[in-house]
Design a protein around this motif. Structure first.
Motif, PDB file in Angstrom:
ATOM      1  N   TYR A 127      -6.365  -2.861   0.273  1.00 42.30           N
ATOM      2  CA  TYR A 127      -7.034  -4.032  -0.321  1.00 42.30           C
ATOM      3  C   TYR A 127      -7.193  -5.130   0.719  1.00 42.30           C
ATOM      4  N   GLY A 175      -0.266 -13.775  -9.665  1.00 44.47           N
ATOM      5  CA  GLY A 175      -0.968 -12.600  -9.124  1.00 44.47           C
ATOM      6  C   GLY A 175      -1.631 -12.975  -7.805  1.00 44.47           C
ATOM      7  N   ASP A 182       6.770 -10.644 -13.092  1.00 47.59           N
ATOM      8  CA  ASP A 182       5.695 -10.233 -13.999  1.00 47.59           C
ATOM      9  C   ASP A 182       5.162 -11.488 -14.707  1.00 47.59           C
ATOM     10  N   ALA A 183       3.847 -11.577 -14.813  1.00 47.54           N
ATOM     11  CA  ALA A 183       3.245 -12.736 -15.475  1.00 47.54           C
ATOM     12  C   ALA A 183       3.704 -12.863 -16.928  1.00 47.54           C
ATOM     13  N   ALA A 200      -6.903 -16.191  -8.962  1.00 50.50           N
ATOM     14  CA  ALA A 200      -8.189 -15.538  -8.728  1.00 50.50           C
ATOM     15  C   ALA A 200      -7.978 -14.047  -8.977  1.00 50.50           C
ATOM     16  N   ALA A 240      -3.166 -10.790 -12.179  1.00 52.51           N
ATOM     17  CA  ALA A 240      -2.317 -10.624 -13.381  1.00 52.51           C
ATOM     18  C   ALA A 240      -3.096 -10.495 -14.695  1.00 52.51           C
ATOM     19  N   ASP A 284       3.769 -12.651  -7.545  1.00 52.56           N
ATOM     20  CA  ASP A 284       3.013 -11.409  -7.748  1.00 52.56           C
ATOM     21  C   ASP A 284       3.989 -10.326  -8.197  1.00 52.56           C
ATOM     22  N   LEU A 285       3.462  -9.379  -8.933  1.00 54.95           N
ATOM     23  CA  LEU A 285       4.271  -8.254  -9.411  1.00 54.95           C
ATOM     24  C   LEU A 285       4.617  -7.286  -8.289  1.00 54.95           C
TER      25      LEU A 285
END
Ligand SMILES: C[S@@+](CC[C@H](N)C(=O)[O-])C[C@H]1O[C@@H](n2cnc3c(N)ncnc32)[C@H](O)[C@@H]1O
Length: 265
Positions: free
Chosen positions: A26, A66, A113-114, A130, A133, A87-88
């Protein structure tokens, strides 16, 4: 294209493994577009430096959900905010460490986790993301409640997602992605599975109305819904986002919501 319901646990498990595995690819593919120290809202290239959707961030406590490689959180820190990136995925946060080394800007990195933010109530002025999550949790209404919990009264919540209308098309940047084929009203997530049928990638769809109802149910007031237009001269394809489709219909929706300010008792 497999569409079927998944549980929160299945979603979390799939997302964590997917983004850990995909983190290097990514960043390799999108890192130059996103920058090491910049807040880019979407493949249309809308930048917070120009759009100012978060308002004046100087002196504000800001949580980026995220955050991936956390270029946005580092940019916010440079604007005078007190930013935290969560972020996860450990893989994505490892990319954030790389970004810190290259840019010389550090922000606290939190793996969580969100749906279970490891923060006290009412401590952030702004929460933002952006494409982080929200598209990946089964119970996004619960995620909105978590955001509301950690925001101060009057706090601002800004998030970008794939525009819900894109779900009627195949995820293709070319002409094959111009024909309506799926029901806009099918809320079952897009799922990829392994040989045992276990989800390895899950992305959730909600209609525009669903998103508004989630926000209102969490106590937010919706202030704006931005649908960034494809800018002339921008020819960079990002997955299903392309100049061809971008000229015809929106690819991104950015919601701007606030909590009411505390009422005097
Ligand atoms: C499309 S990437 C966006 C990353 C970054 N915001 C950007 O603009 O490049 C989605 C991110 O959401 C994260 N994510 C997925 N599910 C999550 C969850 N339940 N809680 C927190 N982060 C999550 C992924 O690990 C990934 O880093």
């Amino acid at each position: 294209m497999l569409r079927r319901p998944v549980t929160d646990d299945e979603s979390r498990h799939a997302s964590r493994a997917w983004w850990d595995l995909d983190a290097d690819a990514y960043q390799g593919e999108h890192g130059a577009f996103l920058g090491d120290n910049d807040f880019v809202w979407c493949p249309e290239g809308l930048r917070e430096a120009d759009a100012r959707l978060l308002g004046d961030v100087r002196g504000k406590r800001v949580l980026e959900l995220g955050a991936g490689a956390a270029a946005g959180a580092r940019w916010l820190e440079g604007q005078g905010a007190d930013a935290v990136a969560m972020d996860l995925s450990a893989g994505m946060l490892r990319q954030a460490r790389g970004g810190e080394e290259r840019s010389g800007v550090r922000v606290p990195l939190v793996q969580a986790d969100a749906l279970a933010l490891p923060f006290a109530e009412s401590i952030f002025d702004i929460v933002c993301t952006a494409f982080g999550a929200i598209p990946f949790v089964a119970d996004s209404g619960a995620a909105m409640l978590e955001v509301a919990r950690v925001l101060k009264p009057g706090g601002r919540w800004v998030f970008s997602i794939t525009h819900p209308m894109r779900w009627i098309f195949w995820d293709e940047p070319d002409e094959s992605g111009l024909i309506a084929r799926n029901s806009y009203f099918d809320r079952r997530p897009y799922v990829e599975v392994d040989e045992q049928g276990r989800p390895t990638y899950v992305e959730q769809h909600r209609t525009l109305g669903d998103r508004v109802r989630e926000l209102v149910a969490a106590g937010f007031v919706l202030r704006d819904l931005i649908e960034p237009e494809w800018p002339p001269g921008h020819d960079q394809i990002w997955g299903q986002w392309s100049p061809l489709r971008g000229r015809l219909f929106p690819g991104t929706a950015i919601f701007i919501a606030t909590l009411p300010t505390a009422q005097p008792t």
